[in-house]
Design a protein around this motif. Sequence first.
Motif, PDB file in Angstrom:
ATOM      1  N   PRO A 103       0.795  -1.242   0.000  1.00 40.05           N
ATOM      2  CA  PRO A 103       0.000   0.000   0.000  1.00 40.05           C
ATOM      3  C   PRO A 103       0.824   1.286   0.000  1.00 40.05           C
ATOM      4  N   SER A 104       2.044   1.244   0.523  1.00 41.92           N
ATOM      5  CA  SER A 104       2.851   2.466   0.574  1.00 41.92           C
ATOM      6  C   SER A 104       3.841   2.572  -0.585  1.00 41.92           C
ATOM      7  N   GLY A 105       3.755   1.684  -1.573  1.00 42.64           N
ATOM      8  CA  GLY A 105       4.659   1.749  -2.714  1.00 42.64           C
ATOM      9  C   GLY A 105       5.291   0.407  -3.005  1.00 42.64           C
ATOM     10  N   GLN A 106       6.521   0.442  -3.521  1.00 42.13           N
ATOM     11  CA  GLN A 106       7.250  -0.783  -3.838  1.00 42.13           C
ATOM     12  C   GLN A 106       8.448  -0.931  -2.929  1.00 42.13           C
ATOM     13  N   SER A 107       8.866  -2.195  -2.753  1.00 44.61           N
ATOM     14  CA  SER A 107      10.077  -2.519  -2.006  1.00 44.61           C
ATOM     15  C   SER A 107      10.938  -3.430  -2.861  1.00 44.61           C
ATOM     16  N   LEU A 108      12.242  -3.328  -2.682  1.00 40.09           N
ATOM     17  CA  LEU A 108      13.191  -4.207  -3.359  1.00 40.09           C
ATOM     18  C   LEU A 108      13.952  -4.979  -2.297  1.00 40.09           C
ATOM     19  N   ILE A 109      14.026  -6.296  -2.476  1.00 39.17           N
ATOM     20  CA  ILE A 109      14.818  -7.135  -1.568  1.00 39.17           C
ATOM     21  C   ILE A 109      15.783  -7.941  -2.421  1.00 39.17           C
ATOM     22  N   ILE A 110      17.064  -7.844  -2.088  1.00 40.45           N
ATOM     23  CA  ILE A 110      18.109  -8.613  -2.767  1.00 40.45           C
ATOM     24  C   ILE A 110      18.753  -9.518  -1.728  1.00 40.45           C
ATOM     25  N   ASN A 156      16.587   2.500   4.224  1.00 37.00           N
ATOM     26  CA  ASN A 156      17.117   1.407   3.427  1.00 37.00           C
ATOM     27  C   ASN A 156      18.238   0.717   4.200  1.00 37.00           C
ATOM     28  N   VAL A 157      18.338  -0.607   4.050  1.00 34.60           N
ATOM     29  CA  VAL A 157      19.290  -1.375   4.852  1.00 34.60           C
ATOM     30  C   VAL A 157      20.121  -2.287   3.959  1.00 34.60           C
ATOM     31  N   PHE A 197      19.894  -6.749   0.930  1.00 31.94           N
ATOM     32  CA  PHE A 197      19.553  -5.345   0.771  1.00 31.94           C
ATOM     33  C   PHE A 197      18.043  -5.211   0.819  1.00 31.94           C
ATOM     34  N   THR A 198      17.558  -4.208   1.521  1.00 25.15           N
ATOM     35  CA  THR A 198      16.138  -3.882   1.537  1.00 25.15           C
ATOM     36  C   THR A 198      15.991  -2.401   1.204  1.00 25.15           C
ATOM     37  N   ILE A 199      15.269  -2.115   0.119  1.00 21.41           N
ATOM     38  CA  ILE A 199      15.043  -0.740  -0.312  1.00 21.41           C
ATOM     39  C   ILE A 199      13.541  -0.490  -0.222  1.00 21.41           C
ATOM     40  N   LEU A 200      13.139   0.339   0.731  1.00 24.09           N
ATOM     41  CA  LEU A 200      11.737   0.719   0.874  1.00 24.09           C
ATOM     42  C   LEU A 200      11.502   1.959   0.020  1.00 24.09           C
ATOM     43  N   GLY A 201      10.362   2.059  -0.602  1.00 30.03           N
ATOM     44  CA  GLY A 201      10.105   3.175  -1.507  1.00 30.03           C
ATOM     45  C   GLY A 201      10.853   3.020  -2.809  1.00 30.03           C
TER      46      GLY A 201
END
Length: 180
Positions: A63-70, A104-105, A82-86
């Motif tokens: 609901p708040s956008g997209q996330s990327l997880i590597i 982001n982490v 890696f976790t990129i929120l937004g």
Amino acid sequence: MRKLNQIMLLIMTVSLVTLTSCSKDDDGGSGGNAPSGTLTAKVDGTNYQSMEISSSATVSSNPSGQSLIIIATNSDGNAFSFTILGYDGVGTYSFDGSVSTGVNVASYSETTVDLSNPLNSETKLWQAPYENLAAGTISISEETDTKLIGTFEFNGKNVGGDQSIKNITNGSFNLGKQTL
């Protein structure tokens, strides 16, 4: 009229030079040189390469956008995450601890397995950001329906252990991508 033409020519020339000399922060960089399906980096100067079977990139919508997880691991029990929120596609994302970047982490872990007593195995984790310091970036240079390519670098701190710092440089990835 001649003066007006000269002024217009000057404005156009300055504009052209300005626009062609500026670089975007969100251009995503060069893409690195990781072999297809893997993530590579230098960890305190030592080469790291993940296995294709255990390396992936996932883009998920919420609901708040997209996330990327590597996630990328190798046969020695070492891994990057890696976790990129937004997440918003090609561009550069900071590991700086600010709420504006979605916190982001990046993390790097090393696991030592005790084969005689697997319950006695140990995992050490270095992560960025720490102490709200700008600790690095990840740049996505190419994204297709099935692939994600980019580069990264960061300094990670073993915040739950000995407080040591790992310097992660020359990071690049060329990963299979799935969308959820």
